[in-house]
Design a protein around this motif. Structure first.
Motif, PDB file in Angstrom:
ATOM      1  N   GLU A  98       0.977  -0.993  -0.186  1.00  0.00           N
ATOM      2  CA  GLU A  98       0.085  -0.027   0.036  1.00  0.00           C
ATOM      3  C   GLU A  98       0.773   0.799  -0.038  1.00  0.00           C
ATOM      4  O   GLU A  98       2.077   1.177   0.685  1.00  0.00           O
ATOM      5  N   GLY A  99       0.539   2.680  -0.626  1.00  0.00           N
ATOM      6  CA  GLY A  99       1.319   3.633  -0.925  1.00  0.00           C
ATOM      7  C   GLY A  99       2.651   3.437  -1.889  1.00  0.00           C
ATOM      8  O   GLY A  99       3.039   4.714  -2.099  1.00  0.00           O
ATOM      9  N   GLU A 100       2.330   2.332  -3.074  1.00  0.00           N
ATOM     10  CA  GLU A 100       3.876   2.293  -3.502  1.00  0.00           C
ATOM     11  C   GLU A 100       2.895   2.606  -4.965  1.00  0.00           C
ATOM     12  O   GLU A 100       2.179   3.422  -5.465  1.00  0.00           O
ATOM     13  N   THR A 111      -0.710   3.637  -6.389  1.00  0.00           N
ATOM     14  CA  THR A 111      -0.666   4.637  -7.446  1.00  0.00           C
ATOM     15  C   THR A 111      -0.178   4.692  -8.704  1.00  0.00           C
ATOM     16  O   THR A 111       0.635   3.782  -8.687  1.00  0.00           O
TER      17      THR A 111
END
Length: 130
Positions: free
Chosen positions: A33-35, A60
């Motif tokens: 998550e967040g990569e 993203t």
């Protein structure tokens, strides 16, 4: 129909299944998550599948045009801090060449994901439509 072009038709159900397949693929390969996943594709239905799958995994999307020059592609990879590149067979040689010459991104070479071609799906009610 969720998306269509002159060659491919995808229903919402198929789109959802394929997006979750991409999500599972990413998670299995350690995408967190967040990569950021960089999509190197032309305008196509697969772009939506990759993007939705990436977002479903908490990531993203950074889009890179298939028409980018080598320099532009290199800058996109570096500026986006992507941890994986999602592409298709047509763009793979160009992307591989650029990643193999970019030292900070060499770890991405094992992280290529090539989505199998989306199956041709043409609902019966569209037969005869061009």
């Amino acid at each position: 129909v969720a998306a269509d072009d002159s060659n491919k038709y995808v229903t919402f159900h198929e789109l959802q299944k394929q997006a979750h397949s991409v999500r599972a693929f990413l998670v299995k390969r350690g995408f967190k998550e967040g990569e950021v996943a960089c999509l190197v594709l032309s305008n196509c239905i697969e772009w939506a599948v990759f993007a939705l799958g990436t977002m479903a995994a908490g990531g993203t999307v950074s889009g890179a045009s298939a028409m980018f020059t080598d320099y532009e592609l290199e800058r996109q990879f570096a500026d986006s801090h992507c941890t994986i590149v999602l592409t298709d067979d047509g763009q793979l040689p160009k992307v591989h060449k650029k990643l193999s010459k970019t030292a900070p991104l060499s770890s991405l070479l094992s992280a290529f994901a090539v989505l199998p071609k989306i199956r041709l799906f043409r609902p019966a009610y569209l037969n005869g439509r061009t």
